[in-house]
Design a protein around this motif. Structure first.
Motif, PDB file in Angstrom:
ATOM      1  N   ALA A   2       0.704  -1.355  -0.110  1.00 32.14           N
ATOM      2  CA  ALA A   2       0.073   0.103  -0.065  1.00 32.14           C
ATOM      3  C   ALA A   2       0.870   1.184  -0.064  1.00 32.14           C
ATOM      4  O   ALA A   2       0.717   2.116  -0.859  1.00 32.14           O
ATOM      5  CB  ALA A   2      -0.918   0.084   1.173  1.00 32.14           C
ATOM      6  N   THR A   3       1.859   1.330   0.762  1.00 26.22           N
ATOM      7  CA  THR A   3       2.696   2.454   0.882  1.00 26.22           C
ATOM      8  C   THR A   3       3.293   2.735  -0.459  1.00 26.22           C
ATOM      9  O   THR A   3       3.628   3.966  -0.686  1.00 26.22           O
ATOM     10  CB  THR A   3       3.597   2.134   2.032  1.00 26.22           C
ATOM     11  N   LEU A   4       3.824   1.850  -0.935  1.00 29.46           N
ATOM     12  CA  LEU A   4       4.572   1.852  -2.311  1.00 29.46           C
ATOM     13  C   LEU A   4       3.546   1.979  -3.657  1.00 29.46           C
ATOM     14  O   LEU A   4       3.777   2.179  -4.715  1.00 29.46           O
ATOM     15  CB  LEU A   4       5.390   0.824  -2.622  1.00 29.46           C
ATOM     16  N   ASP A   5       2.192   2.272  -3.149  1.00 33.38           N
ATOM     17  CA  ASP A   5       1.228   2.276  -4.221  1.00 33.38           C
ATOM     18  C   ASP A   5       0.912   1.249  -5.146  1.00 33.38           C
ATOM     19  O   ASP A   5       0.384   1.556  -6.352  1.00 33.38           O
ATOM     20  CB  ASP A   5       1.291   3.752  -4.919  1.00 33.38           C
ATOM     21  N   LEU A   6       1.418   0.111  -4.964  1.00 31.97           N
ATOM     22  CA  LEU A   6       1.246  -1.282  -5.767  1.00 31.97           C
ATOM     23  C   LEU A   6      -0.163  -1.655  -5.729  1.00 31.97           C
ATOM     24  O   LEU A   6      -0.651  -2.066  -4.685  1.00 31.97           O
ATOM     25  CB  LEU A   6       2.206  -2.238  -5.423  1.00 31.97           C
ATOM     26  N   PRO A   7      -0.767  -1.746  -6.804  1.00 29.22           N
ATOM     27  CA  PRO A   7      -2.044  -2.431  -6.857  1.00 29.22           C
ATOM     28  C   PRO A   7      -1.880  -3.838  -6.269  1.00 29.22           C
ATOM     29  O   PRO A   7      -1.346  -4.509  -7.186  1.00 29.22           O
ATOM     30  CB  PRO A   7      -2.438  -2.194  -8.300  1.00 29.22           C
ATOM     31  N   GLY A   8      -2.487  -3.871  -5.330  1.00 35.88           N
ATOM     32  CA  GLY A   8      -2.214  -5.325  -4.705  1.00 35.88           C
ATOM     33  C   GLY A   8      -3.021  -5.361  -3.417  1.00 35.88           C
ATOM     34  O   GLY A   8      -3.476  -4.561  -2.646  1.00 35.88           O
ATOM     35  N   TRP A   9      -3.615  -6.912  -3.394  1.00 32.94           N
ATOM     36  CA  TRP A   9      -4.254  -7.186  -2.378  1.00 32.94           C
ATOM     37  C   TRP A   9      -3.797  -8.641  -1.533  1.00 32.94           C
ATOM     38  O   TRP A   9      -2.999  -9.290  -2.174  1.00 32.94           O
ATOM     39  CB  TRP A   9      -5.702  -7.799  -2.649  1.00 32.94           C
ATOM     40  N   GLY A  10      -3.989  -8.780  -0.360  1.00 33.56           N
ATOM     41  CA  GLY A  10      -3.735 -10.003   0.124  1.00 33.56           C
ATOM     42  C   GLY A  10      -5.130 -10.636   0.192  1.00 33.56           C
ATOM     43  O   GLY A  10      -6.148 -10.240   0.130  1.00 33.56           O
ATOM     44  N   TYR A  11      -5.071 -12.174   0.259  1.00 32.98           N
ATOM     45  CA  TYR A  11      -6.107 -13.000   0.208  1.00 32.98           C
ATOM     46  C   TYR A  11      -6.002 -14.123   1.394  1.00 32.98           C
ATOM     47  O   TYR A  11      -4.813 -14.727   1.251  1.00 32.98           O
ATOM     48  CB  TYR A  11      -6.341 -13.640  -1.089  1.00 32.98           C
ATOM     49  N   GLY A  12      -6.789 -14.262   2.264  1.00 31.65           N
ATOM     50  CA  GLY A  12      -6.584 -15.332   3.021  1.00 31.65           C
ATOM     51  C   GLY A  12      -7.859 -15.787   3.868  1.00 31.65           C
ATOM     52  O   GLY A  12      -8.804 -15.758   3.127  1.00 31.65           O
ATOM     53  N   ILE A  13      -7.648 -16.212   4.865  1.00 28.65           N
ATOM     54  CA  ILE A  13      -8.843 -16.906   5.868  1.00 28.65           C
ATOM     55  C   ILE A  13      -9.350 -16.165   6.916  1.00 28.65           C
ATOM     56  O   ILE A  13      -8.409 -15.700   7.788  1.00 28.65           O
ATOM     57  CB  ILE A  13      -8.538 -18.196   6.253  1.00 28.65           C
TER      58      ILE A  13
END
Ligand SMILES: Cc1ncc(COP(=O)(O)O)c(C=O)c1O
Length: 867
Positions: free
Chosen positions: A173-184
């Motif tokens: 998030a801090t590096l503005d990278l489009p990205g998500w975590g996925y988990g349980i």
């Protein structure tokens, strides 16, 4: 993607005064002493229409909790958290509207564990709202820190691997990278550890009872996940299609956990899945009086996301664990594909340009087969096209060298639970071994067959010839574009030993990505006093986002005035930790003593045992000293903390040894000011945030070659804590960055281990070792029967005993400890080193790690929404 309309509570400023959005400013606690960077200042002046926190906090309490005022810090926490949540959601919405418009490539970090810890402090600091909310709480009669203390940890992870995933999200998030975590979304996180008469006892971690302000239930966003059943071939026109009809189905319900970046408008996401029944309730069964059966579906479904496995590298081949793995992978992949299709239709050849997945260890490896199933069976792609897409999209991080933690599932279990996936894995393996045959055609037939068999994804269980296993690490390597280890030495072990056969065939697939930790949570927010001193000294707080700037502290390392300020901060943190020890154990410890800490999961390879043995030796030495000699001894407060997996008997015995030794020495009036030992129960992220800033010496003493990286070593380093450690994991790179002479390095090296293991039974143990073993066996610390297996495990040389070479490193460890005492007596040298640690920690920011992943593996580029 927008979450508008899902916001709860009321809006509007009670005072009617518009409040500035202070995102990206330096924390108020540190303000004054700090100079705000130009960028941050410009962003700070961008106002928002957010309501004044005081009124908003009381509104939240009134309308969500039915309370007129905050009567306890917990009330104040709830009001504050639900208020902050709205600001977070605004930021989340803006980010995702921007990303939707831009359609950048995304990284999806698939991890069975996310050890997030608390969110309030991190959120207000990252959003730059700390000043506003601290002021508001002050007006309501509360102190921010106490209020933050009322939050429960989100402990959806066992240890290093899960905490790494949490640090990575902060950096993404801090590096503005489009990205998500996925988990349980585990209902019960990591168990709560309590001590009962000095023994570990586990209690459930019921963390969701008061609601969770940091998550958003995405109503209507759910996917079906199936298990078991049968697979059939059917005709669809003149095409043969495969149809899997599961015998059991559940819903995976989405919960979003917004992740705010620091000093950026970007707020990214951790999407967690909760398992729910397809049919809520069997009314027929209920009406027939069968109440148990009426609830059966719900119970079976909910069991899937109920409990995080309290299993850290111990062989717990539980079917439910495989079910959990498939559950979250299946839901996550369906989710990503459905978003992809909404924008790109069925042009799946574009998928690798729009999405990539990082498999955090082997736990999500079933993604290889699941993505194939979705592309081939559901979307109708031909096998080869699907395989090209799958292997382009997936990447695998190896986290362990422990053979027992490299997951292998019995074919029988896999075939029963995931019959179609087992077929797919068989086809992948057929193609793979056939390809290998061609690739190795130069070899003689016998040698070739041997190599193919050694690299087959499906192979015999070496301990039980009747059983066939699916090797998940092999599946991950074959199904991925890139494979990485998590520290330089570990990546070399992966290449040279664990996956050497594969490395020989695909050398360019293998990379190193040395772990990192977020400097926000692990320095700036958990140690604001040190952060403030650093900012004051460096003239700006830019180091928070650019930790390489910390290297400028080197110029101040020997400056007595700076050292004095540095020492004052450490002392204040030691006082705070001493207060916690007093609260837990009722004892006052000597805050002028050296605070010597080992906190991590309890495991034989991490060798807390070695630490305790040296404490026993120290105690014996102190007892022998005259009062005059004792005056010259360096006083120590030794703290050990960490959870033992519930089924890990030897680790539990180690905990008991710590508490038993502590019981003896802490009560000894002759020595207790010179040496004490406490076990700090229920080690978790929050406890780490208090302990690490106070630590002067930390122990990272795994047998060389066994700790993949470690991440707490980096956190201690950032906070100016000296390290006593083996030449293992990231210790090596930390020593290189800090100056090897500043680190207390001891012990055998990784390349000696195999030989030493072979020779261990002839190893002549140190007389001090023999003496201590006799003391434990003789009952000096009580419980001698309980400790016998522990003594036998390192002493009674049957094959495999003392696998972690505790005895081999014992003498060198005592020498290194003596060196520690010597340096501590020279406080100016100690402080110089302490400053050099922080100055050398720049490399270990997870921002650096994530940048490397983004550039070398993911090929994902920053995309920042407007402020
Ligand atoms: C709660 C918790 N557990 C485990 C770890 C990992 O510790 P280590 O790297 O020493 O194994 C950390 C890291 O800080 C942590 O905060």
């Amino acid at each position: 993607m927008s979450l508008r309309g899902l916001q709860t509570g009321t809006r509007g400023s009670a005072s009617g005064v518009p409040v500035q959005s202070a995102r990206h400013v330096i924390p108020a606690r540190s303000r004054g002493a700090l100079r705000v960077s130009a960028v941050a200042e410009a962003e700070r002046t961008a106002t928002s229409s957010s309501p004044a926190p005081t009124g908003d906090i009381t509104n939240k309490l009134k309308y969500l909790f039915g309370k007129e005022a905050a009567e306890t810090p917990k009330d104040a926490y709830h009001g504050t958290a639900w208020s902050v949540r709205e600001r977070l959601i605004d930021s989340f919405d803006k980010t995702h509207e921007h990303w939707k418009k831009e359609d950048p490539k995304f990284i999806y970090y698939l991890s069975a564990e996310f050890l997030m810890g608390r969110s309030l402090t991190n959120t207000v600091y990252n959003l730059g709202l700390e000043g506003e909310y601290a002021d508001a709480l002050r007006q309501l009669g509360y102190d921010m820190e106490k209020v933050a203390d009322a939050e429960r940890d989100a402990a959806l992870g066992n240890g290093g691997l899960g905490r790494l995933a949490a640090c990575f999200l902060d950096s993404i998030a801090t590096l503005d990278l489009p990205g998500w975590g996925y988990g349980i979304r585990y209902k019960y996180g990591m168990f709560k550890q309590v001590l009962k008469n000095g023994y570990q006892a586990e209690q459930p971690d019921i963390w969701l009872t008061s609601g969770n302000p940091w998550e958003i239930r995405r109503d209507g966003l759910r996917f079906e996940v199936g298990f078991g059943g049968r697979v059939e071939r059917k005709k669809d026109g003149n095409k043969e299609v495969t149809v899997w009809t599961p015998s059991e189905k559940v819903w995976a319900q989405a919960y979003d956990n917004p992740i705010p970046g620091f000093s950026t408008p970007t707020t990214s996401n951790l999407r967690l899945w909760d398992a729910q029944p397809i049919s809520e309730f069997d009314l027929g069964a209920f009406n027939a009086g069968d109440y148990d059966r009426a609830m059966l579906d719900r119970e079976r479904a909910e069991a899937i996301s109920a409990v995080l496995y309290p299993n850290d590298s111990t062989p717990e081949g539980k079917e439910l664990r495989l079910k959990q793995q498939y559950f979250f992978v299946c839901a996550s992949l369906q989710d990503v594909l459905s978003r992809f299709k909404a924008t790109h239709g069925t042009k799946f050849e574009l998928l690798p340009d729009k999405a990539c997945f990082q498999l955090n260890d082997t736990h999500p490896t079933i993604a290889v087969a699941e993505l194939m199933r979705l592309l081939v069976d559901v979307e109708g792609l031909d096998w080869d096209a699907a395989w090209t897409i799958t292997t382009k999209c997936l990447n695998y991080t190896n986290h362990t060298v422990m053979p027992e933690a490299l997951e292998k599932w019995p074919v029988k279990v896999m075939a029963k639970m995931l019959p179609r996936h087992m077929e797919i894995i068989e086809v992948i393996n057929e193609g793979w071994t056939k390809w290998l045959g061609g690739h190795l055609k130069e070899l003689k037939a016998e040698e070739r067959a041997k190599r193919i068999s050694a690299m087959s994804i499906i192979h015999e269980n070496p301990w039980n010839k009747e059983e066939m296993l699916v090797n998940m690490a092999y599946l991950a390597v074959v199904g991925s574009s890139a494979v990485n280890g998590v520290a330089a030495i570990h990546s070399n072990i992966v290449k040279d030993e664990i996956l050497n056969d594969f490395y020989q065939i695909f050398p360019s697939k293998f990379q190193n990505k040395t772990n990192g930790v977020t400097p926000r949570r692990w320095l700036a927010w958990c140690n604001p006093e040190l952060a403030s001193l650093i900012t004051e000294t460096l003239g700006s707080n830019e180091w928070i986002n650019d930790t390489e700037k910390l290297s400028a502290l080197r110029a101040h390392a020997s400056d007595p005035t700076f050292q004095k300020k540095w020492a004052a901060v450490k002392h204040a943190k030691k006082e705070k930790l001493a207060a916690l020890i007093k609260k837990i154990h009722g004892d006052s410890v000597n805050t002028n003593a050296l605070f010597d800490i080992q906190i991590k999961r309890i495991h034989e390879y991490k060798r807390q045992y070695l630490n305790v043995l040296s404490i026993i030796w120290r105690y014996k030495q102190l007892k022998k000293m005259t009062p005059e000699q004792r005056k010259k001894a360096v006083p120590r407060v030794c703290l050990i903390g960490g959870k033992a997996a519930s089924a890990y008997d030897m680790a539990k015995r180690i905990i008991r040894l710590v508490t038993a030794v502590g019981d003896v020495i802490n009560k000894d009036p002759e020595t207790k000011d010179l040496l004490s030992l406490y076990f700090l129960p229920d080690y978790n992220v929050t406890l780490a945030e208090t302990i690490i800033p106070a630590a002067e010496l930390s122990q990272h003493i795994s047998t060389a070659g066994t700790e993949a990286s470690g991440t707490s070593n980096m956190k201690f380093q950032m906070n100016g804590c000296l390290i006593i450690g083996t030449w293992d994991g990231a210790n090596i790179e930390i020593a290189e960055e800090t100056g090897v002479d500043n680190v207390f390095v001891f012990g055998v090296r990784a390349d000696e281990i195999n030989q030493l293991r072979k020779e261990r039974k002839n190893f002549k143990t140190d007389p001090r070792w023999d003496e201590i073993m006799k003391d434990i066996e003789g009952g000096m610390f009580g419980d001698k029967d309980y400790f016998k297996p522990l003594v036998d495990s390192v002493n009674n040389m049957k094959v495999g005993n003392d696998w972690f070479l505790v005895a081999n490193d014992f003498a060198a460890y005592l020498d290194a400890q003596e060196e520690v005492d010597k340096v501590y007596k020279d406080q100016s040298e100690w402080l110089r080193r302490s400053i050099m640690y922080t100055a050398g920690s720049g490399k270990f920011s997870s921002d650096r790690t994530i940048r490397e992943y983004a550039e070398d593996i993911w090929h994902v580029k920053p995309s920042r929404p407007a402020a």
